[in-house]
Every structure is written in C-alpha cells, then in structure tokens.
Write a protein that holds these residues in place. Structure first.
Motif, short mmCIF file in Angstrom:
data_model
loop_
_atom_site.label_atom_id
_atom_site.label_comp_id
_atom_site.label_asym_id
_atom_site.label_seq_id
_atom_site.Cartn_x
_atom_site.Cartn_y
_atom_site.Cartn_z
N TRP A 98 -7.29 -60.74 -42.48
CA TRP A 98 -8.09 -61.15 -42.46
C TRP A 98 -9.02 -60.51 -42.86
O TRP A 98 -8.60 -59.56 -44.15
CB TRP A 98 -8.72 -60.00 -41.55
CG TRP A 98 -8.17 -59.95 -39.47
CD1 TRP A 98 -7.52 -59.96 -39.37
CD2 TRP A 98 -9.23 -60.31 -38.21
NE1 TRP A 98 -7.26 -58.88 -37.49
CE2 TRP A 98 -7.91 -60.18 -37.46
CE3 TRP A 98 -10.39 -61.04 -38.67
CZ2 TRP A 98 -9.44 -60.11 -36.32
CZ3 TRP A 98 -11.34 -61.23 -36.92
CH2 TRP A 98 -9.95 -61.65 -35.99
N ASN A 99 -10.23 -61.50 -43.47
CA ASN A 99 -11.10 -60.88 -44.46
C ASN A 99 -11.77 -60.51 -44.04
O ASN A 99 -12.40 -59.38 -42.65
CB ASN A 99 -12.58 -62.25 -44.94
CG ASN A 99 -13.12 -62.70 -43.50
OD1 ASN A 99 -13.22 -61.90 -43.14
ND2 ASN A 99 -14.70 -63.18 -44.44
N GLN A 100 -12.69 -59.70 -45.40
CA GLN A 100 -13.40 -58.45 -45.37
C GLN A 100 -14.19 -57.97 -44.28
O GLN A 100 -14.34 -56.82 -44.02
CB GLN A 100 -13.96 -57.90 -47.37
CG GLN A 100 -14.86 -58.72 -46.95
CD GLN A 100 -16.17 -58.75 -47.16
OE1 GLN A 100 -16.54 -58.32 -46.59
NE2 GLN A 100 -16.57 -60.07 -47.33
N TRP A 153 -6.50 -61.63 -48.19
CA TRP A 153 -7.61 -61.70 -48.28
C TRP A 153 -8.37 -60.99 -49.60
O TRP A 153 -7.50 -59.57 -49.51
CB TRP A 153 -8.80 -61.51 -47.23
CG TRP A 153 -8.76 -62.83 -46.55
CD1 TRP A 153 -8.02 -62.92 -45.12
CD2 TRP A 153 -9.47 -63.89 -46.44
NE1 TRP A 153 -8.60 -64.29 -44.80
CE2 TRP A 153 -9.25 -65.19 -45.61
CE3 TRP A 153 -10.12 -64.61 -47.60
CZ2 TRP A 153 -9.64 -66.20 -45.14
CZ3 TRP A 153 -11.17 -66.15 -47.54
CH2 TRP A 153 -10.78 -66.44 -46.48
N ASP A 188 -14.37 -63.08 -50.27
CA ASP A 188 -13.87 -64.64 -49.58
C ASP A 188 -12.68 -64.74 -50.50
O ASP A 188 -13.55 -66.25 -50.63
CB ASP A 188 -14.58 -65.16 -48.51
CG ASP A 188 -15.86 -64.50 -47.68
OD1 ASP A 188 -14.51 -63.48 -47.27
OD2 ASP A 188 -16.17 -64.94 -46.87
N LEU A 191 -8.88 -65.50 -51.22
CA LEU A 191 -7.70 -65.57 -50.35
C LEU A 191 -6.85 -66.09 -51.03
O LEU A 191 -6.33 -67.20 -52.29
CB LEU A 191 -7.35 -66.98 -49.43
CG LEU A 191 -6.48 -66.71 -48.74
CD1 LEU A 191 -6.22 -65.61 -47.81
CD2 LEU A 191 -6.39 -68.17 -47.29
#
Length: 350
Positions: free
Chosen positions: A122-124, A167, A172, A174
């Motif tokens: 998952w991103n932040q 991530w 954002d 990766l």
C-alpha cells in the motif's frame, strides 16, 4: 552468537497453524484503540491467518482467511488505517479484505497479472496498491470509493520475475526488486504514468550480483536496505530534501553507501528496518541477523552486527518484520510452517 555486547534475541511465542510453509508477515499499523498488536501471516496452504494478543499476553489465531485462492498466498499487507488487508497469490490474483475489528469480509479481487503474484504493498495514503509478478511487471492500482479499483499503469522494465514492491513511506514513489539482479525506482510523472527514474545495478551503482529478494526503508525515508541471493545486504542513501516533497523529482538520487557481507551463509530472503534503526535479516541458513549503524572514525556510514540468532527456525527464514507498536518485538516466518515472535533485549548501542 552475540557479537554486540549485551543484546539478546529471545523467542517469546511460537504460532502454529499453517499446514505448509509460512511465506510472509504483516503487522497492522492501526489495530484500534485499546487493542493489542495484530499480525497477519500467509502461506503455501492458501490461507491468511490473523493472530492477536490476548490481555494475558497469550497469542491466538482469531481468523483464517481461506477459500479464495487456488494456490500459495505469497504476500499480505495492511492499509495504513488498518481497515483493509490485501493478499497476493500464485494463482495470479490479489484479494482485498475489509476488517471491522472483529470480522473480515472479501470486498474485491485484483485480476490482470499473467502469472504468480509475488508481492503487494500500500502507498502511504492508502489510495493505491502495487503488485508484482512472475510476468516481469509491476501494476499500480487506484482504490476508488466503495472499494472499487482501477489499474492506472503497468510498469515494465525488469527482464525477470519481480520479487517485491515497496512504496516509499512518505512519497508516491515505488521501488521494485527482481530476479534480474536490479532495483528500480518508479515515480509519478504528473500525467498519470509511472516511468522508471533510476535503476540500481552491480555494474553502475555497486548493486547486487544476483537475485534481489527484499527491500525496506528506514523510518526517515532517506535510506533503504536490500538483500539478495548473493548473501549480502546493501544500504542505499538519497540526497533528496525530505522536508520539500516534490512529486517525481529527486527520486533518482539513490546511491550505495554500505555492503554487509559474510554474515549469512545462504540466500537472504527478507530484510526489515525498525523504528529504532535496527535492521533484521532472515535467510536460507535458518538464521536471523540484526544490524545497527555504529559511530565510526572512517569516512561514511558504517553498520555492525548486533547479533546472529543461529537456528532461529528449523528451515529457511522467509520473512522478518518488526512490530510498529513495539519496536523490540520481531516476527519471523519460515519454511517450517511456524511463525515466531522474538523480543530484542539489552542495550543495542553497546
């Protein structure tokens, strides 16, 4: 073997339930007010198991997520708010589960990869999920209202299996690692595409000479550590000003600063950086090693072995993860089918 003074890694719990090898672990970043730590594990038995700590300190399996995947569940990850759990399977799909604090409900399935899905992250902000596969690609999925999803880009560039995606903790951005021995950094170009902005290789950047299995960032986000089939860990640093976040700019500045070698005798499968700046590694020699930065008179950063836990498991150590609520608690998963919890005791700065 303790090479760091008074530090000790003591096994506190052994969680038994998987009917085959345990592949990966994920601690919930937000188990809820008043709740104890919550740990997810996944394995070759096609399940995800949820482990919770009772008020008396005992651990138990509260849920088994099963009946969805046809093959091994290779990876799992919690959303930043702890309300969603996504898993990735060798059947080519990823499943999203909604967690109410009591029960889990399957709410969506991500389909599109042509082969085994190896990793999920998952991103932040919890707005995007990244997956990667044996099909040599990483996919970025946007999570829409109602737990709907949309694939916004397919990242192609690796020439072999992509083993893991992760991530950055603040941006954002990766990072992917691969069987092709490389590390790739991908950033949003502002137009909805995610080009590769940097490739770290053995020849060009003092990178790895064999398969790269895992990557982890430190809490500040200015360093990352990778591990490999070449039996080394490598520390990378960035010169980006983290106080001035700019999407897509400055994220091509990762440089190699340290190599840790000679500590594991076989492939290093997993690495994780704690909030106390302790790096844990797990390997095919059944051992767990812990490292920390030391004050040194030599130019540049230097890392030392705190301790090596020989025979931490009876078989390969596939995953190590520090607990976010208690940075002295480490979880490990193994080919022997068990998940173990460890407590780091003593002064790690000796």
């Amino acid at each position: 073997m303790d090479r760091g003074g008074s530090a000790e890694l003591r096994e506190t719990h052994r969680l038994v339930g998987h009917a085959d090898r345990a592949w990966a672990l994920a601690w919930s970043p937000n188990p809820g007010a008043g709740a104890g730590p919550v740990l997810a594990s996944c394995g070759a038995d096609k399940t995800v198991r949820i482990w919770k700590r009772a008020p008396d300190g005992a651990w138990h399996c509260s849920d088994v997520l099963e009946g969805v995947h046809e093959r091994t569940v290779r990876s799992c990850a919690w959303s930043p708010d702890g309300k969603l759990l996504v898993d990735a399977s060798f059947d080519g799909t990823a499943a999203i589960w909604e967690y109410s604090g009591e029960d889990f409900e399957l709410v969506d399935t991500l389909e599109g990869h042509l082969n085994e899905v190896k990793s999920v992250s998952w991103n932040q902000s919890g707005s995007m999920i990244a997956t990667c596969s044996r099909d040599r690609a990483a996919w970025i999925w946007e999570i829409l209202p109602g737990n709907e999803h949309e694939c916004v880009d397919v990242l192609e560039g690796h020439t072999e299996d992509v083993k893991m995606v992760q991530w950055h903790p603040f941006f954002d951005v990766l990072v992917s690692v691969s069987y092709d021995n490389t590390i790739r950094v991908w950033a949003d170009d502002g137009d909805g595409k995610w080009p590769c902005v940097q490739t770290l290789t053995e020849a060009g950047n003092s990178g790895h000479s064999s398969t790269v299995w895992s990557i982890s960032f430190n809490q500040k986000g200015d360093r990352m550590v990778t591990c490999s089939d070449d039996c080394t860990l490598k520390i990378w640093d960035t010169s980006i000003d983290l106080s001035q976040p700019t999407i897509g700019e400055g994220h091509d500045s990762w440089r190699h600063i340290s190599t840790l070698s000679g500590y594991h005798g076989r492939t290093i499968f997993s690495v994780h950086w704690s909030s106390e700046d302790v790096i844990a590694s797990g390997a095919g020699d059944n051992a767990i090693c812990l490292f920390a930065e030391e004050n040194s008179m030599v130019e540049g950063p230097s890392y030392r072995l705190i301790l090596k836990k020989e025979k931490a498991h009876d078989m390969d150590v596939n995953c190590v993860r520090w607990c976010p609520q208690d940075p002295r608690v480490l979880a490990s998963a193994s080919d022997d089918g068990t998940v173990k919890l460890w407590e780091l005791r003593g002064d790690i700065l000796d």
